[in-house]
Write a protein that holds these residues in place. Structure first.
Motif, PDB file in Angstrom:
ATOM      1  N   ILE A  81       0.860  -1.177   0.000  1.00 26.20           N
ATOM      2  CA  ILE A  81       0.000   0.000   0.000  1.00 26.20           C
ATOM      3  C   ILE A  81       0.905   1.238   0.000  1.00 26.20           C
ATOM      4  N   THR A  82       0.296   2.393  -0.314  1.00 26.86           N
ATOM      5  CA  THR A  82       1.064   3.643  -0.324  1.00 26.86           C
ATOM      6  C   THR A  82       1.047   4.280   1.064  1.00 26.86           C
ATOM      7  N   LEU A  83       1.930   5.229   1.254  1.00 24.80           N
ATOM      8  CA  LEU A  83       1.960   5.948   2.523  1.00 24.80           C
ATOM      9  C   LEU A  83       0.643   6.667   2.771  1.00 24.80           C
ATOM     10  N   HIS A  84       0.037   7.229   1.746  1.00 27.67           N
ATOM     11  CA  HIS A  84      -1.217   7.955   1.920  1.00 27.67           C
ATOM     12  C   HIS A  84      -2.350   7.006   2.326  1.00 27.67           C
ATOM     13  N   GLU A  85      -2.335   5.788   1.772  1.00 24.33           N
ATOM     14  CA  GLU A  85      -3.349   4.808   2.189  1.00 24.33           C
ATOM     15  C   GLU A  85      -3.168   4.465   3.667  1.00 24.33           C
ATOM     16  N   LEU A  86      -1.949   4.329   4.075  1.00 24.33           N
ATOM     17  CA  LEU A  86      -1.694   4.028   5.490  1.00 24.33           C
ATOM     18  C   LEU A  86      -2.132   5.193   6.382  1.00 24.33           C
ATOM     19  N   ILE A  87      -1.801   6.430   5.955  1.00 26.69           N
ATOM     20  CA  ILE A  87      -2.166   7.606   6.753  1.00 26.69           C
ATOM     21  C   ILE A  87      -3.690   7.718   6.883  1.00 26.69           C
ATOM     22  N   SER A  88      -4.400   7.455   5.783  1.00 29.65           N
ATOM     23  CA  SER A  88      -5.870   7.543   5.801  1.00 29.65           C
ATOM     24  C   SER A  88      -6.447   6.549   6.819  1.00 29.65           C
ATOM     25  N   TRP A  89      -5.931   5.331   6.794  1.00 28.05           N
ATOM     26  CA  TRP A  89      -6.470   4.309   7.724  1.00 28.05           C
ATOM     27  C   TRP A  89      -6.127   4.656   9.173  1.00 28.05           C
ATOM     28  N   VAL A  90      -4.891   5.086   9.439  1.00 27.18           N
ATOM     29  CA  VAL A  90      -4.486   5.404  10.821  1.00 27.18           C
ATOM     30  C   VAL A  90      -5.279   6.586  11.357  1.00 27.18           C
ATOM     31  N   THR A  91      -5.551   7.569  10.517  1.00 26.12           N
ATOM     32  CA  THR A  91      -6.330   8.735  10.952  1.00 26.12           C
ATOM     33  C   THR A  91      -7.747   8.329  11.317  1.00 26.12           C
ATOM     34  N   ALA A  92      -8.313   7.359  10.563  1.00 28.93           N
ATOM     35  CA  ALA A  92      -9.677   6.886  10.842  1.00 28.93           C
ATOM     36  C   ALA A  92      -9.714   5.898  12.013  1.00 28.93           C
ATOM     37  N   HIS A  93      -8.599   5.272  12.329  1.00 27.09           N
ATOM     38  CA  HIS A  93      -8.538   4.271  13.414  1.00 27.09           C
ATOM     39  C   HIS A  93      -7.347   4.576  14.342  1.00 27.09           C
ATOM     40  N   PRO A  94      -7.428   5.675  15.117  1.00 32.98           N
ATOM     41  CA  PRO A  94      -6.308   6.024  15.995  1.00 32.98           C
ATOM     42  C   PRO A  94      -6.130   5.004  17.132  1.00 32.98           C
ATOM     43  N   ASP A  95      -4.899   4.891  17.577  1.00 33.49           N
ATOM     44  CA  ASP A  95      -4.558   4.017  18.715  1.00 33.49           C
ATOM     45  C   ASP A  95      -4.932   2.558  18.468  1.00 33.49           C
ATOM     46  N   SER A  96      -4.793   2.130  17.231  1.00 38.52           N
ATOM     47  CA  SER A  96      -5.096   0.721  16.926  1.00 38.52           C
ATOM     48  C   SER A  96      -4.061  -0.204  17.569  1.00 38.52           C
ATOM     49  N   GLY A  97      -2.806   0.248  17.649  1.00 31.42           N
ATOM     50  CA  GLY A  97      -1.763  -0.578  18.253  1.00 31.42           C
ATOM     51  C   GLY A  97      -1.307  -1.715  17.383  1.00 31.42           C
ATOM     52  N   LEU A  98      -1.560  -1.668  16.073  1.00 30.04           N
ATOM     53  CA  LEU A  98      -1.136  -2.750  15.190  1.00 30.04           C
ATOM     54  C   LEU A  98       0.393  -2.854  15.187  1.00 30.04           C
ATOM     55  N   PRO A  99       0.918  -4.085  15.278  1.00 26.50           N
ATOM     56  CA  PRO A  99       2.369  -4.248  15.274  1.00 26.50           C
ATOM     57  C   PRO A  99       2.924  -4.222  13.846  1.00 26.50           C
ATOM     58  N   PHE A 100       4.083  -3.562  13.694  1.00 23.27           N
ATOM     59  CA  PHE A 100       4.770  -3.492  12.407  1.00 23.27           C
ATOM     60  C   PHE A 100       6.262  -3.772  12.623  1.00 23.27           C
ATOM     61  N   ARG A 101       6.850  -4.380  11.629  1.00 22.66           N
ATOM     62  CA  ARG A 101       8.304  -4.500  11.592  1.00 22.66           C
ATOM     63  C   ARG A 101       8.821  -3.391  10.692  1.00 22.66           C
ATOM     64  N   TYR A 102       9.842  -2.665  11.148  1.00 23.55           N
ATOM     65  CA  TYR A 102      10.291  -1.498  10.384  1.00 23.55           C
ATOM     66  C   TYR A 102      11.811  -1.512  10.226  1.00 23.55           C
ATOM     67  N   HIS A 103      12.267  -0.668   9.286  1.00 26.04           N
ATOM     68  CA  HIS A 103      13.694  -0.481   9.043  1.00 26.04           C
ATOM     69  C   HIS A 103      13.949   0.985   8.769  1.00 26.04           C
ATOM     70  N   LEU A 104      15.021   1.528   9.323  1.00 27.71           N
ATOM     71  CA  LEU A 104      15.370   2.932   9.137  1.00 27.71           C
ATOM     72  C   LEU A 104      16.423   3.077   8.044  1.00 27.71           C
ATOM     73  N   GLY A 105      16.221   4.098   7.205  1.00 26.23           N
ATOM     74  CA  GLY A 105      17.207   4.404   6.173  1.00 26.23           C
ATOM     75  C   GLY A 105      18.363   5.209   6.746  1.00 26.23           C
ATOM     76  N   ALA A 106      19.272   5.598   5.876  1.00 27.36           N
ATOM     77  CA  ALA A 106      20.452   6.362   6.306  1.00 27.36           C
ATOM     78  C   ALA A 106      20.078   7.715   6.901  1.00 27.36           C
ATOM     79  N   ASP A 107      18.933   8.273   6.482  1.00 29.18           N
ATOM     80  CA  ASP A 107      18.507   9.576   6.993  1.00 29.18           C
ATOM     81  C   ASP A 107      17.718   9.481   8.297  1.00 29.18           C
ATOM     82  N   GLY A 108      17.550   8.283   8.838  1.00 34.40           N
ATOM     83  CA  GLY A 108      16.822   8.103  10.091  1.00 34.40           C
ATOM     84  C   GLY A 108      15.336   7.975   9.936  1.00 34.40           C
ATOM     85  N   ALA A 109      14.831   7.980   8.687  1.00 38.25           N
ATOM     86  CA  ALA A 109      13.394   7.830   8.440  1.00 38.25           C
ATOM     87  C   ALA A 109      13.088   6.382   8.080  1.00 38.25           C
ATOM     88  N   ILE A 110      11.853   5.954   8.338  1.00 40.37           N
ATOM     89  CA  ILE A 110      11.442   4.583   8.012  1.00 40.37           C
ATOM     90  C   ILE A 110      11.406   4.439   6.492  1.00 40.37           C
TER      91      ILE A 110
END
Length: 201
Positions: A162-191
């Protein structure tokens, strides 16, 4: 004549004395003891029975033996086995987060998250529980980040991009869901990579 009479008297007196002496000798015991007198009793000797009763026995004077802690041949109780420990050693997983909300503060995309790890005895598989620790924090996420999602963001259990905007739309509609994610940071410190972990209901 007077002399004759005096001689007879003397003879009679002598006979009388002899008779008395003879009579006493006949009535006396053969051992010279006086007749009718009780025989002397032998000195009493202590019996062995009375001596034993007078002295305390050796067994009575000795103290009773103290009971031993463990009888011979009896095994000591085995201590209970230690309880099973958690299958993870760190309270915070280095590549896991719980998604809470989104904020565009600072002119960039930021995910408000909480860090944590799987509960004791659980693993990052279906039905596991992700427990958070500490306070909420935010991590920037790149516009071009590669994101995959499953239920409940998308239908089905297979991860799909999915795109970042799709993720943002869902999180805004469902705050504090607490869904677990595995993440990785790039060289600039951003996911730069974010993958949802499916959890069964």
């Amino acid at each position: 004549m007077r002399a004759v009479r005096d001689g007879r008297r003397a003879a009679l007196a002598a006979l009388a004395v002899c008779g008395v002496l003879a009579l006493s000798a006949c009535q006396g015991g053969a051992d010279g003891s006086t007749p009718g007198a009780p025989a002397p009793s032998a000195p009493a000797t202590p019996s062995t029975t009375s001596s034993a009763a007078a002295k305390p026995s050796a067994s009575a004077s000795k103290p009773a033996p103290k009971p031993t802690a463990v009888a011979t041949g009896v095994k000591k109780p085995t201590p209970p086995a230690p309880a099973a420990t958690c299958d993870h050693k760190m309270p915070i997983a280095p590549d896991m987060l719980s998604l809470r909300r989104y904020t565009p503060e600072g002119g960039s995309h930021n995910l408000i998250v909480k860090h944590g790890n799987w509960s004791c005895g659980s693993k990052d598989t279906e039905g596991a529980a992700f427990e958070t620790v500490g306070k909420e924090t935010f991590i920037p996420i790149a516009e071009s980040a590669k994101i995959t999602a499953t239920a409940p963001i998308l239908s089905g259990v297979d991860p799909k991009p999915i795109t970042l905007h799709e993720l943002i739309s869902w999180v805004t509609a469902h705050p504090d869901s607490g869904l677990p994610f595995r993440y990785h940071l790039g060289a600039d410190g951003a996911i730069d990579t974010l993958d949802e972990i499916y959890l069964s209901d």
